[in-house]
Design a protein around this motif. Structure first.
Motif, PDB file in Angstrom:
ATOM      1  N   VAL A  63       0.839  -1.191   0.000  1.00 10.38           N
ATOM      2  CA  VAL A  63       0.000   0.000   0.000  1.00 10.38           C
ATOM      3  C   VAL A  63       0.877   1.244   0.000  1.00 10.38           C
ATOM      4  O   VAL A  63       1.780   1.373   0.827  1.00 10.38           O
ATOM      5  CB  VAL A  63      -0.929   0.042   1.238  1.00 10.38           C
ATOM      6  N   VAL A  64       0.594   2.136  -0.937  1.00  3.51           N
ATOM      7  CA  VAL A  64       1.154   3.481  -0.913  1.00  3.51           C
ATOM      8  C   VAL A  64       0.008   4.375  -0.468  1.00  3.51           C
ATOM      9  O   VAL A  64      -0.996   4.499  -1.184  1.00  3.51           O
ATOM     10  CB  VAL A  64       1.684   3.914  -2.296  1.00  3.51           C
ATOM     11  N   ALA A  65       0.127   4.950   0.725  1.00  2.84           N
ATOM     12  CA  ALA A  65      -0.956   5.746   1.297  1.00  2.84           C
ATOM     13  C   ALA A  65      -0.585   7.220   1.244  1.00  2.84           C
ATOM     14  O   ALA A  65       0.426   7.629   1.807  1.00  2.84           O
ATOM     15  CB  ALA A  65      -1.235   5.309   2.731  1.00  2.84           C
ATOM     16  N   LEU A  66      -1.417   8.006   0.563  1.00  2.78           N
ATOM     17  CA  LEU A  66      -1.171   9.430   0.378  1.00  2.78           C
ATOM     18  C   LEU A  66      -2.367  10.233   0.863  1.00  2.78           C
ATOM     19  O   LEU A  66      -3.488   9.729   0.893  1.00  2.78           O
ATOM     20  CB  LEU A  66      -0.896   9.724  -1.095  1.00  2.78           C
ATOM     21  N   ALA A  67      -2.115  11.512   1.214  1.00  2.00           N
ATOM     22  CA  ALA A  67      -3.144  12.326   1.855  1.00  2.00           C
ATOM     23  C   ALA A  67      -3.786  13.370   0.955  1.00  2.00           C
ATOM     24  O   ALA A  67      -4.729  14.024   1.373  1.00  2.00           O
ATOM     25  CB  ALA A  67      -2.551  13.013   3.086  1.00  2.00           C
ATOM     26  N   SER A  68      -3.299  13.542  -0.272  1.00  6.01           N
ATOM     27  CA  SER A  68      -3.820  14.644  -1.082  1.00  6.01           C
ATOM     28  C   SER A  68      -3.793  14.316  -2.571  1.00  6.01           C
ATOM     29  O   SER A  68      -3.080  13.409  -3.018  1.00  6.01           O
ATOM     30  CB  SER A  68      -2.990  15.910  -0.832  1.00  6.01           C
ATOM     31  N   ALA A  69      -4.543  15.093  -3.323  1.00  3.55           N
ATOM     32  CA  ALA A  69      -4.542  14.957  -4.776  1.00  3.55           C
ATOM     33  C   ALA A  69      -3.166  15.290  -5.349  1.00  3.55           C
ATOM     34  O   ALA A  69      -2.697  14.630  -6.271  1.00  3.55           O
ATOM     35  CB  ALA A  69      -5.617  15.854  -5.386  1.00  3.55           C
ATOM     36  N   ALA A  70      -2.514  16.290  -4.786  1.00  6.61           N
ATOM     37  CA  ALA A  70      -1.185  16.676  -5.276  1.00  6.61           C
ATOM     38  C   ALA A  70      -0.179  15.540  -5.086  1.00  6.61           C
ATOM     39  O   ALA A  70       0.613  15.248  -5.991  1.00  6.61           O
ATOM     40  CB  ALA A  70      -0.705  17.935  -4.555  1.00  6.61           C
ATOM     41  N   GLU A  71      -0.217  14.887  -3.927  1.00  8.36           N
ATOM     42  CA  GLU A  71       0.682  13.754  -3.695  1.00  8.36           C
ATOM     43  C   GLU A  71       0.371  12.615  -4.663  1.00  8.36           C
ATOM     44  O   GLU A  71       1.286  11.980  -5.195  1.00  8.36           O
ATOM     45  CB  GLU A  71       0.546  13.253  -2.258  1.00  8.36           C
ATOM     46  N   ARG A 125      -1.039  12.862  -7.685  1.00  8.84           N
ATOM     47  CA  ARG A 125      -0.581  13.243  -9.037  1.00  8.84           C
ATOM     48  C   ARG A 125       0.929  13.065  -9.160  1.00  8.84           C
ATOM     49  O   ARG A 125       1.417  12.526 -10.164  1.00  8.84           O
ATOM     50  CB  ARG A 125      -0.973  14.683  -9.345  1.00  8.84           C
ATOM     51  N   ALA A 126       1.679  13.510  -8.164  1.00  8.24           N
ATOM     52  CA  ALA A 126       3.135  13.371  -8.203  1.00  8.24           C
ATOM     53  C   ALA A 126       3.536  11.895  -8.278  1.00  8.24           C
ATOM     54  O   ALA A 126       4.431  11.523  -9.041  1.00  8.24           O
ATOM     55  CB  ALA A 126       3.765  14.042  -6.982  1.00  8.24           C
ATOM     56  N   PHE A 127       2.865  11.057  -7.514  1.00 10.45           N
ATOM     57  CA  PHE A 127       3.156   9.626  -7.538  1.00 10.45           C
ATOM     58  C   PHE A 127       2.813   9.023  -8.896  1.00 10.45           C
ATOM     59  O   PHE A 127       3.610   8.294  -9.489  1.00 10.45           O
ATOM     60  CB  PHE A 127       2.374   8.915  -6.425  1.00 10.45           C
TER      61      PHE A 127
END
Length: 126
Positions: free
Chosen positions: A27-35, A37-39
């Motif tokens: 699991v890659v867990a991110l908190a935002s749309a920006a994170e 998109r970058a991923f």
């Protein structure tokens, strides 16, 4: 399986992420749309089997991420989570962009078991 989890609620992000890890998934867990998109824009393109994305994020929305990134890989499953289900918006996106792979809109709260089944077996299990 490898999952991308995009959820701004830290407790829910941790709970879902830990549950999927206990089921032996990455699991890659991110908190935002920006994170997210970058991923998703990284090169080489990250290998993921499914994206589990909150629709309402503080800096964007899951529908936009889906439209911008789903066409890159039709094999990636998209599950969009929302506390305020708007199936019509997803239907409109599909009508305007019929080549996008299928996405499922799930209303929160959702049981972790149902979510895992959806992700592991795919949208056809609904």
């Amino acid at each position: 399986m490898q999952f991308l989890l995009v959820e701004d609620d830290a407790d829910l992000r941790r709970e879902v992420g830990e549950y999927l890890v206990r089921r032996h998934h990455g699991v890659v867990a991110l908190a935002s749309a920006a994170e997210a998109r970058a991923f998703l824009d990284r090169q080489p393109t990250p290998t993921i089997d499914a994206v589990l994305c909150d629709v309402n994020l503080p800096d964007g929305d899951g529908f936009t991420l889906y439209v911008q990134h789903a066409a890159r890989s039709s094999a990636v499953r998209w599950v969009l989570l929302t506390g305020d289900a708007d199936q019509q918006q997803l239907d409109d996106i599909r009508r305007l962009s019929p080549d996008l792979p299928h996405a499922v809109l799930i209303e929160k709260p959702v049981s972790l078991r149902r979510l895992a089944i959806l992700l592991e077996r795919g949208a056809a299990s609904l």
